[in-house]
Motif scaffolding. Sequence first.
Motif, PDB file in Angstrom:
ATOM      1  N   VAL A  63      13.332  -7.858  -0.314  1.00  8.00           N
ATOM      2  CA  VAL A  63      13.250  -7.398  -1.704  1.00  8.00           C
ATOM      3  C   VAL A  63      11.967  -6.611  -1.934  1.00  8.00           C
ATOM      4  O   VAL A  63      11.967  -5.586  -2.623  1.00  8.00           O
ATOM      5  CB  VAL A  63      13.362  -8.576  -2.692  1.00  8.00           C
ATOM      6  CG1 VAL A  63      13.214  -8.080  -4.135  1.00  8.00           C
ATOM      7  CG2 VAL A  63      14.703  -9.294  -2.522  1.00  8.00           C
ATOM      8  N   ASP A  64      10.882  -7.051  -1.346  1.00  5.62           N
ATOM      9  CA  ASP A  64       9.626  -6.308  -1.459  1.00  5.62           C
ATOM     10  C   ASP A  64       9.764  -4.915  -0.858  1.00  5.62           C
ATOM     11  O   ASP A  64       9.287  -3.929  -1.436  1.00  5.62           O
ATOM     12  CB  ASP A  64       8.497  -7.060  -0.747  1.00  5.62           C
ATOM     13  CG  ASP A  64       8.278  -8.442  -1.317  1.00  5.62           C
ATOM     14  OD1 ASP A  64       7.668  -8.555  -2.386  1.00  5.62           O
ATOM     15  OD2 ASP A  64       8.741  -9.412  -0.685  1.00  5.62           O
ATOM     16  N   LEU A  65      10.427  -4.827   0.290  1.00  7.66           N
ATOM     17  CA  LEU A  65      10.626  -3.517   0.919  1.00  7.66           C
ATOM     18  C   LEU A  65      11.513  -2.636   0.050  1.00  7.66           C
ATOM     19  O   LEU A  65      11.264  -1.434  -0.088  1.00  7.66           O
ATOM     20  CB  LEU A  65      11.251  -3.684   2.306  1.00  7.66           C
ATOM     21  CG  LEU A  65      10.502  -4.566   3.307  1.00  7.66           C
ATOM     22  CD1 LEU A  65      11.156  -4.459   4.688  1.00  7.66           C
ATOM     23  CD2 LEU A  65       9.029  -4.196   3.391  1.00  7.66           C
ATOM     24  N   ALA A  66      12.551  -3.233  -0.531  1.00  6.60           N
ATOM     25  CA  ALA A  66      13.462  -2.465  -1.377  1.00  6.60           C
ATOM     26  C   ALA A  66      12.760  -1.918  -2.610  1.00  6.60           C
ATOM     27  O   ALA A  66      13.086  -0.830  -3.093  1.00  6.60           O
ATOM     28  CB  ALA A  66      14.647  -3.338  -1.789  1.00  6.60           C
ATOM     29  N   LEU A  67      11.777  -2.668  -3.114  1.00  4.69           N
ATOM     30  CA  LEU A  67      11.049  -2.246  -4.312  1.00  4.69           C
ATOM     31  C   LEU A  67       9.720  -1.578  -3.977  1.00  4.69           C
ATOM     32  O   LEU A  67       8.911  -1.323  -4.861  1.00  4.69           O
ATOM     33  CB  LEU A  67      10.810  -3.450  -5.228  1.00  4.69           C
ATOM     34  CG  LEU A  67      12.073  -3.982  -5.922  1.00  4.69           C
ATOM     35  CD1 LEU A  67      11.811  -5.323  -6.568  1.00  4.69           C
ATOM     36  CD2 LEU A  67      12.589  -2.988  -6.960  1.00  4.69           C
ATOM     37  N   GLY A  68       9.507  -1.281  -2.708  1.00  6.52           N
ATOM     38  CA  GLY A  68       8.266  -0.629  -2.305  1.00  6.52           C
ATOM     39  C   GLY A  68       8.042   0.707  -2.976  1.00  6.52           C
ATOM     40  O   GLY A  68       6.897   1.150  -3.119  1.00  6.52           O
ATOM     41  N   ALA A  69       9.114   1.352  -3.414  1.00  5.64           N
ATOM     42  CA  ALA A  69       8.985   2.627  -4.123  1.00  5.64           C
ATOM     43  C   ALA A  69       8.179   2.470  -5.402  1.00  5.64           C
ATOM     44  O   ALA A  69       7.480   3.393  -5.824  1.00  5.64           O
ATOM     45  CB  ALA A  69      10.365   3.201  -4.448  1.00  5.64           C
ATOM     46  N   VAL A  70       8.277   1.301  -6.031  1.00  4.71           N
ATOM     47  CA  VAL A  70       7.490   1.052  -7.240  1.00  4.71           C
ATOM     48  C   VAL A  70       6.009   1.000  -6.893  1.00  4.71           C
ATOM     49  O   VAL A  70       5.164   1.561  -7.593  1.00  4.71           O
ATOM     50  CB  VAL A  70       7.929  -0.268  -7.916  1.00  4.71           C
ATOM     51  CG1 VAL A  70       7.021  -0.592  -9.104  1.00  4.71           C
ATOM     52  CG2 VAL A  70       9.382  -0.183  -8.370  1.00  4.71           C
ATOM     53  N   ALA A  71       5.693   0.344  -5.788  1.00  6.47           N
ATOM     54  CA  ALA A  71       4.296   0.125  -5.405  1.00  6.47           C
ATOM     55  C   ALA A  71       3.579   1.396  -4.984  1.00  6.47           C
ATOM     56  O   ALA A  71       2.364   1.499  -5.146  1.00  6.47           O
ATOM     57  CB  ALA A  71       4.219  -0.899  -4.274  1.00  6.47           C
ATOM     58  N   HIS A  72       4.300   2.359  -4.452  1.00  4.71           N
ATOM     59  CA  HIS A  72       3.623   3.547  -3.910  1.00  4.71           C
ATOM     60  C   HIS A  72       4.065   4.829  -4.616  1.00  4.71           C
ATOM     61  O   HIS A  72       3.243   5.535  -5.208  1.00  4.71           O
ATOM     62  CB  HIS A  72       3.880   3.638  -2.410  1.00  4.71           C
ATOM     63  CG  HIS A  72       2.980   4.601  -1.699  1.00  4.71           C
ATOM     64  ND1 HIS A  72       1.601   4.587  -1.847  1.00  4.71           N
ATOM     65  CD2 HIS A  72       3.235   5.623  -0.835  1.00  4.71           C
ATOM     66  CE1 HIS A  72       1.062   5.544  -1.106  1.00  4.71           C
ATOM     67  NE2 HIS A  72       2.031   6.193  -0.496  1.00  4.71           N
ATOM     68  N   TRP A  73       5.344   5.122  -4.621  1.00  5.08           N
ATOM     69  CA  TRP A  73       5.822   6.383  -5.200  1.00  5.08           C
ATOM     70  C   TRP A  73       5.673   6.383  -6.722  1.00  5.08           C
ATOM     71  O   TRP A  73       5.175   7.345  -7.293  1.00  5.08           O
ATOM     72  CB  TRP A  73       7.277   6.622  -4.805  1.00  5.08           C
ATOM     73  CG  TRP A  73       7.444   7.128  -3.412  1.00  5.08           C
ATOM     74  CD1 TRP A  73       7.671   8.415  -3.015  1.00  5.08           C
ATOM     75  CD2 TRP A  73       7.375   6.355  -2.207  1.00  5.08           C
ATOM     76  NE1 TRP A  73       7.751   8.487  -1.637  1.00  5.08           N
ATOM     77  CE2 TRP A  73       7.570   7.245  -1.114  1.00  5.08           C
ATOM     78  CE3 TRP A  73       7.168   5.000  -1.936  1.00  5.08           C
ATOM     79  CZ2 TRP A  73       7.569   6.812   0.206  1.00  5.08           C
ATOM     80  CZ3 TRP A  73       7.161   4.576  -0.619  1.00  5.08           C
ATOM     81  CH2 TRP A  73       7.357   5.474   0.433  1.00  5.08           C
ATOM     82  N   PHE A  74       6.092   5.298  -7.370  1.00  2.00           N
ATOM     83  CA  PHE A  74       5.986   5.286  -8.823  1.00  2.00           C
ATOM     84  C   PHE A  74       4.537   5.203  -9.287  1.00  2.00           C
ATOM     85  O   PHE A  74       4.170   5.800 -10.307  1.00  2.00           O
ATOM     86  CB  PHE A  74       6.789   4.143  -9.435  1.00  2.00           C
ATOM     87  CG  PHE A  74       6.757   4.156 -10.940  1.00  2.00           C
ATOM     88  CD1 PHE A  74       7.333   5.204 -11.640  1.00  2.00           C
ATOM     89  CD2 PHE A  74       6.107   3.161 -11.648  1.00  2.00           C
ATOM     90  CE1 PHE A  74       7.273   5.239 -13.028  1.00  2.00           C
ATOM     91  CE2 PHE A  74       6.048   3.188 -13.027  1.00  2.00           C
ATOM     92  CZ  PHE A  74       6.637   4.233 -13.725  1.00  2.00           C
ATOM     93  N   VAL A  75       3.709   4.485  -8.548  1.00  3.74           N
ATOM     94  CA  VAL A  75       2.275   4.445  -8.885  1.00  3.74           C
ATOM     95  C   VAL A  75       1.695   5.856  -8.854  1.00  3.74           C
ATOM     96  O   VAL A  75       0.884   6.236  -9.709  1.00  3.74           O
ATOM     97  CB  VAL A  75       1.513   3.514  -7.924  1.00  3.74           C
ATOM     98  CG1 VAL A  75       0.012   3.733  -8.028  1.00  3.74           C
ATOM     99  CG2 VAL A  75       1.842   2.057  -8.232  1.00  3.74           C
ATOM    100  N   ALA A  76       2.124   6.665  -7.879  1.00  2.00           N
ATOM    101  CA  ALA A  76       1.644   8.048  -7.786  1.00  2.00           C
ATOM    102  C   ALA A  76       2.126   8.878  -8.976  1.00  2.00           C
ATOM    103  O   ALA A  76       1.367   9.649  -9.561  1.00  2.00           O
ATOM    104  CB  ALA A  76       2.114   8.672  -6.478  1.00  2.00           C
TER     105      ALA A  76
END
Length: 206
Positions: free
Chosen positions: A150-163
């Motif tokens: 689940v963390d990997l699936a939501l990794g886009a929030v942690a890196h791409w969306f933060v950007a």
Amino acid sequence: MGEVKLHGTWNSPYSWRVIWALKLKGIPYEYIEEDLSNKSPMLLQHNPVHKKIPVLVHDGKPICESMVILEYIEETWPQNPMLPTDPYEKAVARFWLRFADDKIPMLWRIARTNGEEEKQAIKDASEMLKMIEEHGISEKFFGGQKIGLVDLALGAVAHWFVAIDSKKGLKMLEAHNFPRLHSWTKDFKEDPVIKENLPDLTPLLK
């Protein structure tokens, strides 16, 4: 074990989901960068239905769609498990995997819109993030004290969306707005394997 190859693109969070899983499992693989404006014959051969990345090729057999690939990796290489063994907890994890696949794409609307459309996109994203904040994260990571699927699936929030959040000056993921997500983002990106495998998104933010 069989030869492992991954077709992806450097800026795709869906490709990086798979890269992170392979790295966390310690699986050697060959990475093949695809130009989506000029897709390779091999990519089209391996994914003739959607013609998209990522595609994992294991022992000559292609597996398509990032979430399907994550579960394939989990089932094929049991070391360092990233799904719970308890049936109920596994069902909860699979709920959030589906949630991530369904909802993450709405975040990209913020980067592509302006004016009223952007306002609506921000509102929709805020509601989605609130759902994750209030109902998804209960410990350090989504599956407990270590990174799971689940963390990997939501990794886009942690890196791409933060950007995107930073570029737009929104500050949506500040601690006072989403304290759990804010803390999770830091913990996720500080994990040694993840930290060593984060793309530089600077070219996308210019």
